[in-house]
Design a protein around this motif. Structure first.
Motif, short mmCIF file in Angstrom:
data_model
loop_
_atom_site.label_atom_id
_atom_site.label_comp_id
_atom_site.label_asym_id
_atom_site.label_seq_id
_atom_site.Cartn_x
_atom_site.Cartn_y
_atom_site.Cartn_z
N THR A 72 12.20 41.20 -20.92
CA THR A 72 12.74 41.48 -22.25
C THR A 72 13.33 42.88 -22.23
O THR A 72 12.67 43.83 -21.80
CB THR A 72 11.64 41.41 -23.32
OG1 THR A 72 11.03 40.12 -23.27
CG2 THR A 72 12.21 41.66 -24.70
N VAL A 73 14.57 42.98 -22.68
CA VAL A 73 15.22 44.29 -22.72
C VAL A 73 14.99 44.91 -24.09
O VAL A 73 15.32 44.32 -25.12
CB VAL A 73 16.74 44.16 -22.44
CG1 VAL A 73 17.42 45.53 -22.56
CG2 VAL A 73 16.97 43.57 -21.05
N ASP A 74 14.41 46.09 -24.08
CA ASP A 74 14.25 46.88 -25.30
C ASP A 74 15.41 47.86 -25.35
O ASP A 74 15.43 48.85 -24.63
CB ASP A 74 12.91 47.61 -25.29
CG ASP A 74 12.75 48.54 -26.48
OD1 ASP A 74 13.54 48.43 -27.45
OD2 ASP A 74 11.85 49.41 -26.44
N GLY A 108 5.94 39.46 -24.47
CA GLY A 108 5.02 39.57 -23.34
C GLY A 108 3.76 38.75 -23.54
O GLY A 108 3.29 38.09 -22.60
N LEU A 109 3.23 38.76 -24.74
CA LEU A 109 2.03 37.98 -25.02
C LEU A 109 2.31 36.48 -24.88
O LEU A 109 1.51 35.73 -24.31
CB LEU A 109 1.53 38.28 -26.44
CG LEU A 109 0.96 39.68 -26.68
CD1 LEU A 109 0.65 39.89 -28.16
CD2 LEU A 109 -0.30 39.90 -25.83
N ILE A 115 9.04 44.57 -19.44
CA ILE A 115 9.84 45.19 -20.50
C ILE A 115 10.79 46.18 -19.84
O ILE A 115 10.37 47.10 -19.13
CB ILE A 115 8.95 45.90 -21.54
CG1 ILE A 115 8.07 44.87 -22.27
CG2 ILE A 115 9.82 46.66 -22.55
CD1 ILE A 115 7.12 45.48 -23.29
N LEU A 116 12.08 45.98 -20.08
CA LEU A 116 13.12 46.81 -19.49
C LEU A 116 13.73 47.67 -20.60
O LEU A 116 14.25 47.13 -21.58
CB LEU A 116 14.21 45.95 -18.84
CG LEU A 116 13.71 44.79 -17.96
CD1 LEU A 116 14.90 43.99 -17.43
CD2 LEU A 116 12.86 45.32 -16.81
N ARG A 170 22.11 45.73 -20.62
CA ARG A 170 21.16 44.62 -20.48
C ARG A 170 21.31 43.94 -19.13
O ARG A 170 20.33 43.72 -18.41
CB ARG A 170 21.37 43.64 -21.63
CG ARG A 170 20.47 42.42 -21.58
CD ARG A 170 20.47 41.71 -22.92
NE ARG A 170 21.77 41.20 -23.32
CZ ARG A 170 22.51 41.70 -24.31
NH1 ARG A 170 22.10 42.76 -24.98
NH2 ARG A 170 23.68 41.16 -24.63
N TYR A 171 22.53 43.61 -18.76
CA TYR A 171 22.74 42.92 -17.49
C TYR A 171 22.44 43.83 -16.30
O TYR A 171 21.95 43.37 -15.27
CB TYR A 171 24.17 42.38 -17.41
CG TYR A 171 24.38 41.14 -18.26
CD1 TYR A 171 23.48 40.09 -18.20
CD2 TYR A 171 25.46 41.04 -19.13
CE1 TYR A 171 23.65 38.96 -18.97
CE2 TYR A 171 25.64 39.91 -19.92
CZ TYR A 171 24.74 38.87 -19.83
OH TYR A 171 24.90 37.73 -20.61
N GLY A 172 22.72 45.12 -16.45
CA GLY A 172 22.37 46.05 -15.39
C GLY A 172 20.87 46.13 -15.18
O GLY A 172 20.38 46.12 -14.04
N LEU A 173 20.11 46.19 -16.28
CA LEU A 173 18.65 46.24 -16.19
C LEU A 173 18.07 44.94 -15.63
O LEU A 173 17.13 44.96 -14.83
CB LEU A 173 18.05 46.53 -17.57
CG LEU A 173 18.27 47.94 -18.10
CD1 LEU A 173 17.94 48.01 -19.60
CD2 LEU A 173 17.41 48.95 -17.33
N LEU A 174 18.65 43.81 -16.04
CA LEU A 174 18.17 42.53 -15.52
C LEU A 174 18.43 42.41 -14.02
O LEU A 174 17.58 41.92 -13.27
CB LEU A 174 18.86 41.38 -16.27
CG LEU A 174 18.41 41.16 -17.72
CD1 LEU A 174 19.35 40.20 -18.44
CD2 LEU A 174 16.97 40.64 -17.79
N ALA A 175 19.61 42.86 -13.58
CA ALA A 175 19.92 42.81 -12.15
C ALA A 175 18.97 43.70 -11.36
O ALA A 175 18.50 43.33 -10.28
CB ALA A 175 21.37 43.25 -11.92
N GLU A 176 18.66 44.87 -11.90
CA GLU A 176 17.74 45.78 -11.22
C GLU A 176 16.34 45.18 -11.13
O GLU A 176 15.69 45.23 -10.07
CB GLU A 176 17.69 47.10 -11.98
CG GLU A 176 16.80 48.16 -11.35
CD GLU A 176 16.78 49.45 -12.13
OE1 GLU A 176 15.91 50.30 -11.85
OE2 GLU A 176 17.62 49.63 -13.03
#
Length: 336
Positions: A57-59, A74-75, A86-87, A106-112
């Protein structure tokens, strides 16, 4: 009056497009907590996989409650036996174009995250409604076939990592109904109704457009047709690029006179591919590419005169001999 679909039918509707991504590779599922991604996470967990399934999940940090919502996801993920990440989008946020910047982040964090956990596929819960809104936004923006093709069911997110949207032809109402049948309680993002954003304003127009026949189904059908035609044009452009390449140690060098014989649509895409291959980044606005190809390059090729233009950080150089090269533009000198 038709009978409401059974739970088994609803489950099968989601399972069919999702199964090809299970038991193939490790997965990372992007879950915001809305009904679309919640249904995606729940159905994937129920179907199971021989490979690990993770949830992220991107915050974005744009609303005070976003971290609480991420923890709720998360729960829910852990209750299904899925590890959750949590990203956080950190740093300064732009004052303009916030949604586009958030999407890129968002896509950068998901790829990482996918790289760190060894996932080979990222799944998102985009629906037919999202596709229809995307096509409508691009229609209003004057996009060509590339834009009107909408979101692709699959695309490369990073080297060795694909982004997939298994529910792209399923209506949001079906996913909301799935959540209701399984007692799931998805979150509601208030930004979806915030008319400061173009997507929210266009979303409000869709019911009126549907009464005139331009419903989400037709918009999605338009996207499918544009994607089919765009792929054919791109393949023709790739073939032309390979056929008219001039051997060179550096840069991308082409036989300009041979390119001049190409139809406009293929020449446009061949130049776009050459710019990308040469390392062109930055804005990829269609109008700028069209100006380069149709107002500068095509007339110069017809007249047999040299030109030099710069686009996306690439120097496009047509020599007197008709050779067309694409290479990094020299850095601009700072004023003394």
């Amino acid at each position: 009056m038709s009978a409401e679909p059974s739970t088994d039918d609803a489950d099968a509707l989601l399972a069919a497009p999702l199964r090809p991504y299970l038991n193939v590779s490790p997965l990372l599922i992007a879950v915001s907590g809305g009904p679309d991604s919640t249904a995606l996470m729940h159905r994937a967990a129920r179907l199971g996989s021989a490979y690990p399934i993770h949830v992220a999940t991107v915050d974005h940090g744009l609303r005070p409650e976003s971290i609480v919502e991420a923890r709720k996801v998360g729960l829910a993920a852990r209750a299904l036996g899925l590890p959750h990440h949590i990203l956080t989008w950190e740093g300064d946020k732009p004052s303009r174009g916030i949604q586009a910047a958030a999407r890129n982040a968002r896509y950068g964090l998901l790829a990482e995250c996918a790289g760190l956990i060894g996932a080979e596929t990222v799944l998102t819960g985009h629906t037919a409604d999202d596709q229809a809104e995307t096509v409508l936004m691009r229609l209003f923006a004057g996009s060509g076939p590339t834009g009107l093709a909408g979101m692709r069911r699959e695309r490369e997110l990073a080297p060795g990592l694909r982004l997939a949207r298994p529910f792209l032809h399923i209506r949001k109402a079906d996913l909301v109904a799935y959540c209701d049948r399984h007692g799931l309680e998805p979150l509601r993002d208030p930004s979806n109704a915030d008319e400061r954003f173009a997507r929210a304003r266009l979303r409000r127009l869709i019911p009126d457009l549907a009464t005139e026949g331009l419903d989400p189904e037709r918009l999605c059908r338009l996207a499918d047709r544009m994607a089919r035609d765009e792929e054919a044009l791109l393949q023709a452009a790739r073939t032309a690029l390979a056929a008219h390449r001039v051997p060179a140690r550096t840069d991308v060098v082409l036989d300009g006179q041979a390119l001049a014989a190409l139809p406009d649509a293929i020449l446009l895409r061949a130049v776009d591919l050459a710019l990308s291959e040469a390392g062109g980044g930055g804005s990829q606005r269609l109008e700028r590419l069209e100006r380069l190809v149709f107002e500068d390059l095509r007339p110069a090729l017809a007249a047999g005169v040299p030109i030099r233009r710069t686009l996306r950080g690439i120097l496009v150089d047509l020599g007197e001999d008709g050779v067309l090269s694409f290479g990094r533009a020299p850095a601009r000198r700072s004023p003394s």
